[in-house]
Write an enzyme that holds these catalytic residues in place. Structure first.
Site, PDB file in Angstrom:
ATOM      1  N   GLU A 280      -1.448 -17.436  -8.705  1.00  0.00           N
ATOM      2  CA  GLU A 280      -0.817 -16.591  -9.722  1.00  0.00           C
ATOM      3  C   GLU A 280       0.695 -16.733  -9.716  1.00  0.00           C
ATOM      4  OE1 GLU A 280      -2.157 -12.641  -9.154  1.00  0.00           O
ATOM      5  OE2 GLU A 280      -4.036 -12.967 -10.226  1.00  0.00           O
TER       6      GLU A 280
ATOM      7  N   TYR B 104       0.861  -1.195   0.000  1.00  0.00           N
ATOM      8  CA  TYR B 104       0.000   0.000   0.000  1.00  0.00           C
ATOM      9  C   TYR B 104       0.892   1.238   0.000  1.00  0.00           C
ATOM     10  CZ  TYR B 104      -3.581  -3.335   1.318  1.00  0.00           C
ATOM     11  OH  TYR B 104      -4.437  -4.408   1.327  1.00  0.00           O
TER      12      TYR B 104
ATOM     13  N   CYS C 168      -6.882  -5.802  -7.161  1.00  0.00           N
ATOM     14  CA  CYS C 168      -6.513  -5.251  -5.859  1.00  0.00           C
ATOM     15  C   CYS C 168      -5.962  -6.334  -4.934  1.00  0.00           C
ATOM     16  CB  CYS C 168      -7.726  -4.594  -5.222  1.00  0.00           C
ATOM     17  SG  CYS C 168      -9.139  -5.679  -5.043  1.00  0.00           S
ATOM     18  N   HIS C 169      -6.113  -7.585  -5.320  1.00  0.00           N
ATOM     19  CA  HIS C 169      -5.602  -8.650  -4.454  1.00  0.00           C
ATOM     20  C   HIS C 169      -4.073  -8.721  -4.514  1.00  0.00           C
ATOM     21  CE1 HIS C 169      -6.218 -10.493  -8.452  1.00  0.00           C
ATOM     22  NE2 HIS C 169      -5.119 -11.166  -8.156  1.00  0.00           N
TER      23      HIS C 169
ATOM     24  N   ASN D 134     -13.083  -0.641  -4.375  1.00  0.00           N
ATOM     25  CA  ASN D 134     -12.993  -1.267  -5.689  1.00  0.00           C
ATOM     26  C   ASN D 134     -13.783  -2.566  -5.754  1.00  0.00           C
ATOM     27  OD1 ASN D 134     -11.966  -2.125  -8.254  1.00  0.00           O
ATOM     28  ND2 ASN D 134     -10.647  -3.495  -7.099  1.00  0.00           N
TER      29      ASN D 134
END
Length: 106
Positions: free
Chosen positions: A84, A24, A55-56, A47
């Site tokens: 991912e 962040y 946003c993850h 979001n």
DNA sequence: TTAATGACAATCG
DNA sequence: CCGATTGCCATTA
């Protein structure tokens, strides 16, 4: 559009490559507002368009998953990141390996 | 304009 | 290492 600040955050978030994450704090800094990490977090919470704004891929400075408004909460978030290719060290992201560095782009 | 709210972060015991 | 505390910021009521 909620605000210019938020749009900037979203735009940067959209550039995060698969398998990488940012903090962040990092986002706030890139948006030109160092120290506004908290505000960035709020931006992520609002979001809802996850497909276009991953946003993850945003985590805490220590690699800990602070929160997630999507499905499964932080647990679902962790699952997504792992799927991912993000490297996890115990319960936290291995920033040393999975932190996205804009300057490191080819 | 003031007060309250959070998906943060650094510090301290 | 973990939990509590304090400081910070943009947004909203």
């Amino acid at each position: 559009m909620k605000s210019v600040f938020y749009e900037q955050i979203y735009e940067i978030t959209r550039r995060i490559p698969v398998g990488k994450v940012v903090t962040y704090k990092q986002l706030a800094q890139m948006a030109g507002r160092p120290g506004a990490a908290r505000a960035v977090g709020m931006c992520m919470r609002l979001n809802d368009d996850i497909p276009t704004t991953p946003c993850h891929r945003v985590v805490g400075s220590t690699g800990a998953l602070v929160g997630y408004a999507g499905q499964g909460g932080v647990l679902g978030k962790r699952a997504l990141l792992q799927s991912e290719g993000v490297v996890f060290r115990k319960h936290k992201v291995d920033l040393a390996v999975s932190r996205w560095k804009p300057e490191a782009l080819p």
